[in-house]
Design an enzyme around this catalytic site. Structure first.
Site, PDB file in Angstrom:
ATOM      1  CG  ASP A 124      16.617  45.012  12.186  1.00 34.01           C
ATOM      2  OD1 ASP A 124      17.705  44.495  12.371  1.00 34.01           O
ATOM      3  OD2 ASP A 124      15.721  45.029  13.053  1.00 34.01           O
ATOM      4  CG  HIS A 182      22.896  30.282  -8.815  1.00 37.58           C
ATOM      5  ND1 HIS A 182      22.181  29.287  -9.466  1.00 37.58           N
ATOM      6  CD2 HIS A 182      23.408  29.699  -7.698  1.00 37.58           C
ATOM      7  CE1 HIS A 182      22.271  28.151  -8.794  1.00 37.58           C
ATOM      8  NE2 HIS A 182      22.996  28.368  -7.706  1.00 37.58           N
ATOM      9  CB  CYS A 189      19.536  26.353 -11.410  1.00 31.13           C
ATOM     10  SG  CYS A 189      19.151  28.032 -10.879  1.00 31.13           S
ATOM     11  N   GLY A 196      17.988  37.667  18.698  1.00 26.45           N
ATOM     12  CA  GLY A 196      19.042  37.182  19.580  1.00 26.45           C
ATOM     13  C   GLY A 196      19.629  35.844  19.186  1.00 26.45           C
ATOM     14  CB  CYS A 211      18.957  31.498 -12.110  1.00 23.02           C
ATOM     15  SG  CYS A 211      20.739  31.196 -12.190  1.00 23.02           S
ATOM     16  CB  CYS A 221      21.744  27.765 -14.129  1.00 22.29           C
ATOM     17  SG  CYS A 221      22.485  27.841 -12.500  1.00 22.29           S
ATOM     18  CG  ASP A 238      16.982  39.092   7.770  1.00 22.56           C
ATOM     19  OD1 ASP A 238      16.611  38.864   8.933  1.00 22.56           O
ATOM     20  OD2 ASP A 238      18.082  39.608   7.493  1.00 22.56           O
ATOM     21  CG  ASP A 276      15.909  44.428  19.081  1.00 18.99           C
ATOM     22  OD1 ASP A 276      16.324  45.296  18.287  1.00 18.99           O
ATOM     23  OD2 ASP A 276      16.048  43.217  18.884  1.00 18.99           O
TER      24      ASP A 276
HETATM   25  C1  LIG Z   1      22.893  37.600  11.161  1.00 18.09           C
HETATM   26  N1  LIG Z   1      22.334  37.247  12.426  1.00 18.09           N
HETATM   27  C2  LIG Z   1      21.433  38.082  12.994  1.00 18.09           C
HETATM   28  N2  LIG Z   1      20.936  39.196  12.415  1.00 18.09           N
HETATM   29  C3  LIG Z   1      20.109  39.747  13.339  1.00 18.09           C
HETATM   30  C4  LIG Z   1      19.351  40.935  13.281  1.00 18.09           C
HETATM   31  C5  LIG Z   1      19.203  41.682  11.992  1.00 18.09           C
HETATM   32  C6  LIG Z   1      20.421  42.242  11.452  1.00 18.09           C
HETATM   33  C7  LIG Z   1      20.114  43.154  10.262  1.00 18.09           C
HETATM   34  O1  LIG Z   1      21.346  43.475   9.714  1.00 18.09           O
HETATM   35  C8  LIG Z   1      21.293  43.409   8.309  1.00 18.09           C
HETATM   36  O2  LIG Z   1      22.067  42.330   7.896  1.00 18.09           O
HETATM   37  C9  LIG Z   1      23.441  42.638   7.983  1.00 18.09           C
HETATM   38  C10 LIG Z   1      19.878  43.193   7.930  1.00 18.09           C
HETATM   39  O3  LIG Z   1      19.244  44.429   7.738  1.00 18.09           O
HETATM   40  C11 LIG Z   1      18.518  44.567   6.547  1.00 18.09           C
HETATM   41  C12 LIG Z   1      19.316  42.509   9.151  1.00 18.09           C
HETATM   42  O4  LIG Z   1      17.966  42.800   9.338  1.00 18.09           O
HETATM   43  C13 LIG Z   1      18.651  41.329  14.444  1.00 18.09           C
HETATM   44  N3  LIG Z   1      17.960  42.534  14.432  1.00 18.09           N
HETATM   45  C14 LIG Z   1      17.332  42.933  15.562  1.00 18.09           C
HETATM   46  N4  LIG Z   1      16.668  44.114  15.582  1.00 18.09           N
HETATM   47  N5  LIG Z   1      17.292  42.171  16.718  1.00 18.09           N
HETATM   48  C15 LIG Z   1      17.928  40.963  16.783  1.00 18.09           C
HETATM   49  O5  LIG Z   1      17.877  40.288  17.824  1.00 18.09           O
HETATM   50  C16 LIG Z   1      18.671  40.516  15.615  1.00 18.09           C
HETATM   51  C17 LIG Z   1      19.380  39.304  15.627  1.00 18.09           C
HETATM   52  C18 LIG Z   1      20.119  38.941  14.491  1.00 18.09           C
HETATM   53  N6  LIG Z   1      20.932  37.880  14.244  1.00 18.09           N
HETATM   54 ZN   LIG Z   2      21.140  29.118 -11.234  1.00 19.27          ZN
END
Ligand SMILES: CNc1nc2c(CC[C@H]3O[C@@H](OC)[C@H](OC)[C@@H]3O)c3nc(N)[nH]c(=O)c3cc2[nH]1
Ligand SMILES: [Zn+2]
Length: 373
Positions: free
Chosen positions: A93, A336, A305, A217, A307, A310, A267, A147
């Site tokens: 990201d 798990h 499961c 977003g 894993c 389990c 993710d 962004d």
């Molecule tokens: C949870 N909801 C959510 N996550 C978001 C993330 C990743 C957070 C990033 O933070 C880390 O997790 C804590 C992860 O990084 C590995 C993830 O990619 C976003 N990243 C960008 N660039 N733009 C977005 O509009 C956006 C919206 C999200 N809404």
């Molecule tokens: Zn399991």
């Protein structure tokens, strides 16, 4: 390293699709769930274990890695794949989201964002150009545009301002990314829950041209109904032949609903983070292992499961080691949960391929309504 990076949709069932993203570091089966490895590790898991759950790709984060250990240091040490011993694809990201949610003393201008590290208070700057440079230094296979994801609640004017800034930053990200065969740059659609703004964002991104498109977003507190409301139309604004990545989602039922609406990649920290808090996911719903009702239960978390948790341990044992705050509790519960998420994705990929996704979705919800976790 071959120059390939392409997406092949192999079957469509309603709005849901299944396919394969080919990359020089391996194939990504879609719909795909990407475990989050924010600081160069999927917490409580060895990379081999993450691969054993069925994950084809994992996430890293520009914000965290630039602050510690530093992108130039990771590059000097051979890049993030070598550094963290994960030779499959990595998506990173771009840092914008974390700066706005984690860093202190932020100053956002047209140029970029300056901020203070939440780790040691040092001052840093992120711009589209610097974000592209960091992600290149890390060596990630899929790079995200820099962004601004506005915090909710936000007025339409605020959402429009942030979206239009993000589209100008997408242009600068594209220019700074350059021509990197075998590496992909994904644009990120913004626009909150406003259909016109979402369409304006999609048109702007398509005019620039990306290897994949994220719906950003969302999963920022709007709730599932509002998120699904946006997903009822937003994926359709994006090119059908490119991967669509919904960022930060989500609970199992969110993931199923997103795939049903045409999303190919997701993710979320939920399976890993909640594993460390004792919450585990099963076909019949979630349970928390610290609840006293599990103290004498000889059954596994989920009979179906396969894993390691389990196969080899009882709920009673997992309850015990969790209560005793033993490290193995985080290891087994995380494994798990990641295994469950990958089984969910595998089940959807097969159902879409065989044209029975609606029946699979009905079965998914029926088991959860039966409950009896
Ligand atoms: C949870 N909801 C959510 N996550 C978001 C993330 C990743 C957070 C990033 O933070 C880390 O997790 C804590 C992860 O990084 C590995 C993830 O990619 C976003 N990243 C960008 N660039 N733009 C977005 O509009 C956006 C919206 C999200 N809404
Ligand atoms: Zn399991």
């Amino acid at each position: 390293m071959t120059a390939a990076f392409n997406f092949d949709v192999t079957a469509i069932d309603g709005a849901a699709r299944t396919g394969v993203i080919a990359t020089p570091r391996g194939a990504i089966r879609t719909p795909a769930f990407m475990p989050v490895g924010t600081a160069g590790t999927v917490k409580a898991m060895l990379p081999e274990s993450v691969a054993a759950t069925g994950a084809d790709i994992l996430l890293g984060n520009t914000y965290h890695l630039m602050l510690r250990p530093g992108a130039e240091r990771v590059a000097r040490l051979g890049g993030l794949h070598r550094f963290m011993h994960w030779e499959r694809p990595i998506l990173t990201d771009s840092g914008g989201f974390q700066v706005m949610s984690l860093a202190g003393l932020r100053k956002l201008t047209e140029h970029g964002v300056t901020f203070k590290s939440h780790i040691d208070g040092s001052r840093h700057e992120l711009t589209p150009e610097r974000s592209m440079e960091i992600q290149r230094l890390l060596g990630s296979d899929i790079v995200m545009c820099f962004d601004e994801c506005p915090a909710l609640p936000a007025s339409d004017d605020e959402v429009a301002r942030a979206m239009r800034l993000s589209m100008r930053w997408a242009e600068r990200s594209r220019a700074a990314f350059g021509d990197r065969p075998g590496h992909a740059l994904f644009g990120i659609m913004q626009g909150g829950v406003n259909r016109e703004l979402r369409e304006e964002s999609a048109e702007a991104l398509k005019a620039i041209g990306f290897d994949g498109y994220a719906v950003g977003g969302l999963a920022v507190g709007e709730g599932q109904a509002a998120m699904f409301g946006v997903l009822d139309y937003a994926p359709g604004f994006l090119p059908a032949e490119k991967p669509r990545y919904l960022m930060g989602v989500g609970k199992p039922e969110d993931i199923v609903g997103a795939v049903a609406r045409g999303i190919d990649m997701m993710d979320c920290v939920l399976p890993t983070r909640s594993g460390r808090t004792g919450q585990v996911f099963t076909r019949r719903g979630a349970l928390n292992i610290k609840n006293a009702r599990h103290q004498d239960d000889p059954r596994p978390i989920d009979e179906a499961c396969t894993c390691p948790a389990c196969r080899n341990y009882s709920r009673a044992y997992l309850h015990h080691v969790f209560r005793a705050q033993e490290i193995i509790a985080s290891m087994l519960l995380t494994w798990h949960n990641l295994h469950y998420y990958q089984e969910l994705m595998a089940g959807m990929r097969a159902a879409i391929a065989e044209g029975r996704f609606a029946a699979w979705q009905a079965g998914f919800h029926a088991l959860r309504e039966e409950g009896d976790v």
